[in-house]
Write a protein that holds these residues in place. Structure first.
Motif, mmCIF file in Angstrom:
data_model
loop_
_atom_site.group_PDB
_atom_site.id
_atom_site.type_symbol
_atom_site.label_atom_id
_atom_site.label_comp_id
_atom_site.label_asym_id
_atom_site.label_seq_id
_atom_site.Cartn_x
_atom_site.Cartn_y
_atom_site.Cartn_z
ATOM 1 N N ALA A 175 -3.011 -5.711 -27.751
ATOM 2 C CA ALA A 175 -3.753 -5.838 -26.503
ATOM 3 C C ALA A 175 -2.861 -6.478 -25.445
ATOM 4 O O ALA A 175 -2.032 -7.335 -25.744
ATOM 5 C CB ALA A 175 -4.993 -6.702 -26.725
ATOM 6 N N GLN A 176 -2.989 -6.026 -24.206
ATOM 7 C CA GLN A 176 -2.244 -6.650 -23.130
ATOM 8 C C GLN A 176 -2.781 -8.060 -22.926
ATOM 9 O O GLN A 176 -3.985 -8.262 -22.760
ATOM 10 C CB GLN A 176 -2.412 -5.851 -21.850
ATOM 11 C CG GLN A 176 -1.360 -4.786 -21.644
ATOM 12 C CD GLN A 176 -1.369 -4.299 -20.208
ATOM 13 O OE1 GLN A 176 -2.399 -3.875 -19.713
ATOM 14 N NE2 GLN A 176 -0.238 -4.376 -19.554
ATOM 15 N N THR A 177 -1.887 -9.013 -22.968
ATOM 16 C CA THR A 177 -2.330 -10.393 -22.826
ATOM 17 C C THR A 177 -1.445 -11.135 -21.841
ATOM 18 O O THR A 177 -0.284 -10.785 -21.622
ATOM 19 C CB THR A 177 -2.300 -11.142 -24.174
ATOM 20 O OG1 THR A 177 -0.958 -11.146 -24.675
ATOM 21 C CG2 THR A 177 -3.232 -10.494 -25.174
ATOM 22 N N LEU A 178 -2.024 -12.151 -21.247
ATOM 23 C CA LEU A 178 -1.294 -13.119 -20.441
ATOM 24 C C LEU A 178 -1.626 -14.496 -20.995
ATOM 25 O O LEU A 178 -2.786 -14.767 -21.331
ATOM 26 C CB LEU A 178 -1.711 -13.043 -18.977
ATOM 27 C CG LEU A 178 -1.099 -11.941 -18.109
ATOM 28 C CD1 LEU A 178 -1.705 -11.992 -16.710
ATOM 29 C CD2 LEU A 178 0.400 -12.097 -18.026
ATOM 30 N N SER A 179 -0.633 -15.351 -21.106
ATOM 31 C CA SER A 179 -0.887 -16.669 -21.675
ATOM 32 C C SER A 179 -0.224 -17.757 -20.847
ATOM 33 O O SER A 179 0.803 -17.532 -20.190
ATOM 34 C CB SER A 179 -0.379 -16.740 -23.117
ATOM 35 O OG SER A 179 1.020 -16.538 -23.175
ATOM 36 N N VAL A 180 -0.826 -18.926 -20.866
ATOM 37 C CA VAL A 180 -0.279 -20.122 -20.223
ATOM 38 C C VAL A 180 -0.502 -21.279 -21.177
ATOM 39 O O VAL A 180 -1.412 -21.251 -22.019
ATOM 40 C CB VAL A 180 -0.960 -20.409 -18.862
ATOM 41 C CG1 VAL A 180 -0.587 -19.369 -17.827
ATOM 42 C CG2 VAL A 180 -2.482 -20.481 -19.011
ATOM 43 N N ARG A 181 0.346 -22.317 -21.037
ATOM 44 C CA ARG A 181 0.262 -23.421 -21.994
ATOM 45 C C ARG A 181 0.693 -24.711 -21.329
ATOM 46 O O ARG A 181 1.568 -24.718 -20.460
ATOM 47 C CB ARG A 181 1.172 -23.140 -23.191
ATOM 48 C CG ARG A 181 0.971 -24.079 -24.362
ATOM 49 C CD ARG A 181 1.905 -23.702 -25.496
ATOM 50 N NE ARG A 181 3.217 -24.320 -25.355
ATOM 51 C CZ ARG A 181 4.206 -24.173 -26.227
ATOM 52 N NH1 ARG A 181 4.049 -23.393 -27.274
ATOM 53 N NH2 ARG A 181 5.354 -24.778 -26.043
ATOM 54 N N ALA A 182 0.064 -25.805 -21.730
ATOM 55 C CA ALA A 182 0.462 -27.134 -21.259
ATOM 56 C C ALA A 182 0.696 -28.027 -22.466
ATOM 57 O O ALA A 182 -0.162 -28.123 -23.356
ATOM 58 C CB ALA A 182 -0.627 -27.737 -20.365
ATOM 59 N N ASP A 183 1.878 -28.664 -22.524
ATOM 60 C CA ASP A 183 2.202 -29.626 -23.580
ATOM 61 C C ASP A 183 2.134 -31.026 -22.990
ATOM 62 O O ASP A 183 2.733 -31.304 -21.940
ATOM 63 C CB ASP A 183 3.600 -29.351 -24.129
ATOM 64 C CG ASP A 183 3.692 -28.024 -24.855
ATOM 65 O OD1 ASP A 183 3.333 -27.989 -26.033
ATOM 66 O OD2 ASP A 183 4.095 -27.023 -24.234
ATOM 67 N N ALA A 215 -7.404 -7.977 -14.738
ATOM 68 C CA ALA A 215 -8.535 -8.880 -14.895
ATOM 69 C C ALA A 215 -8.709 -9.157 -16.381
ATOM 70 O O ALA A 215 -8.134 -8.462 -17.225
ATOM 71 C CB ALA A 215 -9.804 -8.268 -14.306
ATOM 72 N N ALA A 216 -9.485 -10.166 -16.708
ATOM 73 C CA ALA A 216 -9.654 -10.583 -18.101
ATOM 74 C C ALA A 216 -10.988 -10.115 -18.653
ATOM 75 O O ALA A 216 -12.011 -10.204 -17.975
ATOM 76 C CB ALA A 216 -9.548 -12.098 -18.217
ATOM 77 N N ARG A 217 -10.959 -9.610 -19.882
ATOM 78 C CA ARG A 217 -12.199 -9.316 -20.600
ATOM 79 C C ARG A 217 -12.671 -10.526 -21.390
ATOM 80 O O ARG A 217 -13.854 -10.753 -21.566
ATOM 81 C CB ARG A 217 -11.985 -8.144 -21.561
ATOM 82 C CG ARG A 217 -11.869 -6.802 -20.913
ATOM 83 C CD ARG A 217 -11.826 -5.693 -21.918
ATOM 84 N NE ARG A 217 -10.707 -5.846 -22.860
ATOM 85 C CZ ARG A 217 -10.270 -4.877 -23.649
ATOM 86 N NH1 ARG A 217 -10.872 -3.708 -23.638
ATOM 87 N NH2 ARG A 217 -9.246 -5.065 -24.454
ATOM 88 N N ALA A 272 -5.435 -14.621 -22.037
ATOM 89 C CA ALA A 272 -6.392 -13.677 -21.462
ATOM 90 C C ALA A 272 -6.139 -12.284 -22.013
ATOM 91 O O ALA A 272 -4.992 -11.823 -22.055
ATOM 92 C CB ALA A 272 -6.267 -13.653 -19.940
ATOM 93 N N ASP A 273 -7.186 -11.629 -22.470
ATOM 94 C CA ASP A 273 -7.127 -10.217 -22.851
ATOM 95 C C ASP A 273 -7.262 -9.425 -21.556
ATOM 96 O O ASP A 273 -8.327 -9.364 -20.955
ATOM 97 C CB ASP A 273 -8.268 -9.904 -23.814
ATOM 98 C CG ASP A 273 -8.330 -8.436 -24.197
ATOM 99 O OD1 ASP A 273 -7.345 -7.715 -23.937
ATOM 100 O OD2 ASP A 273 -9.363 -8.003 -24.748
ATOM 101 N N ALA A 274 -6.150 -8.842 -21.098
ATOM 102 C CA ALA A 274 -6.074 -8.284 -19.744
ATOM 103 C C ALA A 274 -6.301 -6.779 -19.729
ATOM 104 O O ALA A 274 -5.836 -6.060 -20.608
ATOM 105 C CB ALA A 274 -4.721 -8.606 -19.123
ATOM 106 N N VAL A 275 -7.031 -6.339 -18.711
ATOM 107 C CA VAL A 275 -7.253 -4.915 -18.472
ATOM 108 C C VAL A 275 -6.976 -4.645 -17.002
ATOM 109 O O VAL A 275 -6.788 -5.567 -16.198
ATOM 110 C CB VAL A 275 -8.693 -4.493 -18.823
ATOM 111 C CG1 VAL A 275 -8.976 -4.705 -20.298
ATOM 112 C CG2 VAL A 275 -9.714 -5.257 -17.967
#
Length: 322
Positions: A175-183, A215-217, A272-275
């Motif tokens: 699945a197309q995804t976008l990710s972000v993270r904070a440590d 956009a995110a599903r 995010a599962d992106a579409v």
């Protein structure tokens, strides 16, 4: 005809999905990554090729993932995607759980209906209100009743409750995804600092989606605890969206559900599962504050694109940086 064999392999900690996929491809070419932290594979004759049963094959897979990539994994084995996924979350200390076709009903039946793979919380709530508490009770309901309660989606959920899943593994399709993270620089108590970091992540993720015409599903929230445990949960949005408000509400809902209270956190990540954004539809509302925020989003995006990310952001998101 012999039942198919599915492996659902979960990472115990975030990161390493690509490496895990490569390890599994040594056993079968029919492998599909499931971001952010799982892989599903279908094994037609792999256990015969390697001369061992599915459980031994799963243990061999886990050993190679640990030895070559330092990855800790658990493996669920079942005759369908759903059964394997349900098994992988209940492996206990052995790290592997096989549910054979003859054991499927006994395994799924007593489990809470809200834990059915793929069910949304609102669907589970609708079932609870009518006294359906377990997966077995959902499986036994007349199909017409399920459709009246849950709509057309109920047919698929009832099939899953019976251990039937018509999905097949599509090689290489992630699945197309976008990710972000904070440590966090130190183990941090859940509170204003965590919420400020979370809001910054939500704001960044929403802006990146809009900049890519996506956009995110659904949103997956992954929290790493000070005791090395990882909590992960996915929430489907009510409607496909790239609006910061919609993503924020979904993420905060997941965090509230974790019940972190005084837990110490090391990391928080959002996936995010992106579409394509064409699938998103913005409806007019009578909420003037929301409409104002929606109108200002393109302006904020333009300013951040010109002067750098984070130049303009919600005040609550900046609090943790002061």
């Amino acid at each position: 005809m012999k039942a198919p064999v599915f492996f659902h392999v979960r990472l115990r900690r975030g990161g390493g999905l690509a490496e895990l996929t490569e390890v599994i491809e040594r056993f079968t070419p029919v492998v599909q990554p499931l971001a952010p932290s799982a892989v599903v594979a279908q094994l037609a004759g792999s256990h015969r090729l390697f001369g061992v049963g599915p459980v031994d094959l799963a243990q061999r897979l886990r050993l190679q993932a640990a030895a070559w990539c330092g990855l800790e994994t658990v493996v669920g084995i079942g005759s369908s995607w759903t059964v394997a996924a349900m098994a992988s979350s209940r492996t206990q200390s052995s790290g592997v759980l096989e549910v054979t076709p003859s054991e499927t009903a006994k395994f799924l039946g007593p489990l809470p209906v809200g834990e059915l793979y793929g069910i949304h919380r609102t669907q589970a709530d609708d079932l609870h209100r009518l006294g359906v508490e377990t997966i077995g009770q959902l499986a036994d309901l007349p199909s017409e009743t399920v459709v009246r309660i849950l709509g057309r989606a109920g047919r698929g959920l009832q099939e899953h409750a019976r251990g039937v899943d018509r999905r097949v593994v599509v090689r290489g399709r992630a699945a197309q995804t976008l990710s972000v993270r904070a440590d966090f620089a130190r183990d941090t108590l859940d509170g204003w600092e965590v919420h400020a970091a979370t809001l910054r992540l939500v704001t960044e993720l929403a802006a990146r989606l809009r900049s890519r015409g996506q956009a995110a599903r659904s949103i997956t929230v992954v929290v790493s605890m000070a005791d090395r445990r990882d909590l992960s949960k996915t929430r489907a949005l009510r409607a496909v969206s790239a609006h910061t408000d919609d993503l924020r509400l979904a993420v905060y809902g997941v965090l509230d559900g974790f019940g972190l209270q005084r837990a110490r956190l090391r990391r928080i990540g959002l996936v995010a599962d992106a579409v394509d954004a064409a699938q998103a539809h913005t409806q007019l509302t009578l909420d003037r504050a929301r409409e104002a925020r929606l109108r200002v989003e393109p302006v904020v995006d333009a300013l951040n694109a010109r002067f750098g990310p984070g130049t303009v952001a919600p005040a609550a998101a900046l609090t943790g940086q002061l």
